[in-house]
Design an enzyme around this catalytic site. Structure first.
Site, PDB file in Angstrom:
ATOM      1  CG  HIS A 441      -2.102   1.084   1.343  1.00  0.00           C
ATOM      2  ND1 HIS A 441      -1.992   2.236   2.262  1.00  0.00           N
ATOM      3  CD2 HIS A 441      -3.086   1.422   0.432  1.00  0.00           C
ATOM      4  CE1 HIS A 441      -3.085   2.875   2.158  1.00  0.00           C
ATOM      5  NE2 HIS A 441      -3.811   2.291   1.192  1.00  0.00           N
ATOM      6  CE1 TYR A 474     -10.943  10.281  -3.587  1.00  0.00           C
ATOM      7  CE2 TYR A 474      -9.111   8.759  -3.038  1.00  0.00           C
ATOM      8  CZ  TYR A 474     -10.160   8.905  -3.321  1.00  0.00           C
ATOM      9  OH  TYR A 474     -11.092   7.909  -3.787  1.00  0.00           O
ATOM     10  CG  HIS A 598      -6.386   9.544   0.786  1.00  0.00           C
ATOM     11  ND1 HIS A 598      -5.360   9.115   0.241  1.00  0.00           N
ATOM     12  CD2 HIS A 598      -7.081   8.131   1.086  1.00  0.00           C
ATOM     13  CE1 HIS A 598      -5.045   7.953   0.251  1.00  0.00           C
ATOM     14  NE2 HIS A 598      -6.430   7.298   0.519  1.00  0.00           N
TER      15      HIS A 598
END
Length: 712
Positions: A441, A474, A598
């Site tokens: 990620h 975002y 985010h």
């Protein structure tokens, strides 16, 4: 003194209920009459989309646990079956509020402001009826596939999230007592959900939902039958992939196989029109094997995500926020190559206030630059027509060493990522399909360049995906640097991802799943030790979700010792505030605005030697234990001030911030007598003002390294 058990379940909130509370905060934006009408439509659409994913993954996971007779309790002391009971109650209340907002507030406001959504049950004018019927015959009828169910035709596969119309039909020659048969037709997703009718003489725009057009003409699909009743319905299936990676010889093929199984996942939610015929509902309940608590009776159109399409209709710009155009990054120019600019000093990126172009240009220029030898990058989610993917492919074709880790397990982006991975391989890139048992990620790009004084490494580290589309929606942060210690760490990260090389030490980066949890706990404990020694102690943490038990217990202990802890948590937060002797020094705020918050930013006072970090990880077990994540420090003193400024403005927001109360609920700040501050609007205005003064000395980036941070 009696020792406090900071892990006591009564000090924690259930994760799923906390998420539903977050979706309720988004719904609050749809109900806020001070917002432009079409922005409210957008927020209501987002709540519907969010709820779909919540059922497909979180509710599905809990149902799997119940089926497996798994009874282990969660962070708040609830078993899976207890959690299901609570969240289904909350979900029904949320849906009721969604449709109350839609029917009683948004629909009337739409009509009042020039757009009428006409129901099939309303009287159409002669011209409107002719238009609708002609549209059906020319555009809809050829696409439809009506499916009857009888002894030779089994109940068809109903696709996840698809909108369908179920009907009871009887043969025309059988009379009134003829046997009822079930039939169904899928509302085609390839056609617009909103059919726009010709404008009336009053200038008002009108539309009709596609399912209403089909219902009106459904008799033409069953010519030898009488249609007794017809009602829309929609199902949600379990979409949680279960992949045994240790047994999978080829991860790519295994994921492709599992994606096909999604189509047959257990039905976990059924949405039906609230006026549905009881006989039709009985058939659906039996075929989908679904219980009453999992049925949602909808007083309006199913699947409110169509409101996002309505948002796109032209002619209503005055009812929308003025689109924001991301501004140039202060101090950056198009006159010189990006590598020269990075060598001048680290560059802070703050999206979407600042443009995402430098990130794209970083990869594009590297692909063309004859002195660039290698490009290495991790990709989690990318846009549909990604310029970064195109640049990586071009770099490989230009003979550069290109290594890309494409995370095939990025939820709901699996199919896209498989396509990109194959394309990159064809272009000559070395593609890694993630790591066994872990999701990658982290957001990192490494460019290796040959220069006059030797090899130099350039690195981009970020909090958000390499997605040029979502970078406009975002809020995320990133840094471009050619710091040699960070370059060494970046090389170590990619060696770890592509092989089995685990570095003996890190210079500045902290990487999950091995080192990051300990790093965070160490930083929290340091603030606690300072408080216990009578020194000032303060920390600020901004993230998407907070539900890790060990981190929360450490925060409680630090708070009890006197550390001031300010948390900016957009979504899930399992921590409670205001518990006497435990969390009295902790505040939690959630900002829901025009952009999706985010970025992950962490500030520690450190007895006056301030440290600031950014990264890809939330404080969740999955991020700290089951993913490859990267935390990186902000090393330049002037950039540290900029990042601290971001946190300060978010903490000063008194319009879009929802503040957690001691009972776990969230409330807006009392604005009476205060100067209003919306953090996102502030950053937009600030970025525009800075762009107008590109040579302002405040913007001059000078690399002034902070004191060395102890070994991560």
């Amino acid at each position: 003194m009696e020792k406090i058990d900071f892990t006591n379940p009564k000090y924690y909130t259930n994760r799923e209920q906390s998420w539903l509370g977050f979706n309720d905060r988004i719904l609050g934006e749809a109900r806020d009459k001070s917002l432009p009408l079409f922005e409210r439509l957008k927020f209501l659409s987002i709540t519907a989309s969010n709820l779909d994913e919540f059922f497909m993954i979180r509710v599905a996971s809990l149902k799997d646990m119940v089926h497996a007779k798994y009874t282990r309790k969660d962070i708040a002391g609830l078993t899976p079956s207890e959690q299901l009971e609570l969240i289904m109650k909350d979900a029904h209340e949320l849906v009721n509020l969604q449709y109350s907002t839609y029917n009683r507030s948004l629909l009337p406001s739409l009509k009042q402001n020039g757009f009428a959504l006409i129901s099939e049950h309303e009287a159409l004018t002669k011209d409107q009826a002719a238009f609708v019927d002609n549209y059906f015959e020319k555009n809809v009828y050829p696409v439809l596939t009506p499916m009857a169910v009888d002894s030779s035709r089994p109940f068809p596969l109903i696709r996840n999230k698809s909108l369908n119309i179920g009907a009871l039909i009887s043969k025309k020659d059988a009379g009134e007592d003829g046997e009822l048969e079930f039939a169904t037709v899928q509302v085609p997703s390839v056609l617009p959900r909103i059919v726009q009718l010709p404008d009336g003489k009053d200038g008002q725009k009108r539309g009709m939902l596609l399912e209403e057009v089909i219902e009106r003409n459904i008799g033409s699909l069953f010519l030898n039958y009488n249609v007794v009743c017809a009602h829309p319905y929609r199902i949600m299936r379990n979409a949680d992939l279960t992949i045994d990676e240790d047994e999978a010889a080829d991860l790519l093929k295994e994921i492709q196989k599992q994606l096909k199984k999604r189509a047959w996942g257990e039905v976990i939610r059924l949405e039906v029109e609230d006026s549905i015929d009881a006989r039709l509902l009985k058939i659906l309940k039996k075929e989908f094997n679904i219980k009453e608590p999992d049925i949602f009776y909808i007083p309006g159109p199913l699947d409110l995500t169509f409101l996002m399409k309505l948002y796109g209709i032209e002619g209503f710009e005055k009812y929308k926020n003025k689109p924001y155009v991301p501004q140039p990054v202060p101090g950056m120019t198009d006159d010189e190559d990006i590598f020269t600019q990075i060598r001048r000093g680290d560059i802070l990126l703050h999206h979407p206030y600042m443009t995402f172009d430098p990130v794209v240009d970083f990869v594009k220029q590297a692909a063309k630059d004859p002195d660039v030898l290698a490009i290495k990058q991790t990709l989690y989610r990318v846009s549909g027509n990604s310029p970064i993917i195109a640049a990586l492919a071009q770099a490989a074709e230009n003979g550069k060493q290109v290594s890309v880790l494409v995370e095939l397990k990025a939820r709901f982006d699996e199919e896209n990522n498989i396509i990109w991975a194959k394309m990159l391989e064809k272009a000559g890139c070395h593609v890694i399909y993630g790591l066994v048992g872990l999701k990658t990620h982290s957001k990192i790009t490494l460019v290796v360049r040959r220069e006059e004084d030797g090899i130099r490494r350039y690195v981009h580290l970020g909090t958000g995906n390499y997605n040029d589309s979502t970078a406009k929606l975002y809020t995320d942060c990133g840094i471009l640097t050619c710091s040699e210690p960070i370059g060494e760490d970046a090389t170590a990260v990619f060696n770890m991802l592509s092989g089995y090389s685990e570095p003996k030490k890190w210079n500045y980066l902290s990487v999950a799943p091995i080192w990051l949890r300990d790093k965070f706990l160490k930083l929290i404990k340091r603030e606690q030790a300072n408080a216990e020694a009578g020194k000032p102690a303060h920390m600020i943490a901004k993230m998407n979700s907070l539900c890790d038990p060990q981190i929360i217990a450490a925060l409680y202990e630090a708070s009890a010792a006197g550390v001031k802890i300010e948390l900016i948590v957009r979504g899930i937060c399992c921590l409670k505030v205001g518990i006497p002797g435990i969390s009295e020094n902790i505040s939690v705020r959630s900002i829901v605005g025009n952009f999706l918050e985010h970025s992950r930013i962490f500030y520690f006072l450190n007895n006056g030697q301030e440290e600031l970090y950014m990264g890809s990880a939330d404080w969740m077990p999955r991020n700290l234990d089951k993913r490859v994540e990267i935390l990186f420090p902000v090393l330049c003193e002037n950039l540290k001030k900029e990042v601290k400024h971001i946190l300060d403005i978010q903490l000063a927001d008194n319009v879009k911030a929802h503040v957690m109360q001691a009972d776990g609920s969230y409330g807006k700040i009392d604005k009476r007598g205060k100067t209003l501050l919306i953090a996102q609007d502030y950053f937009c205005k600030e970025a525009v003002e800075r762009a107008a003064k590109p040579h302002d000395p405040v913007q001059t980036r000078v690399f002034i390294p902070a004191e060395p941070i102890e070994e991560a």
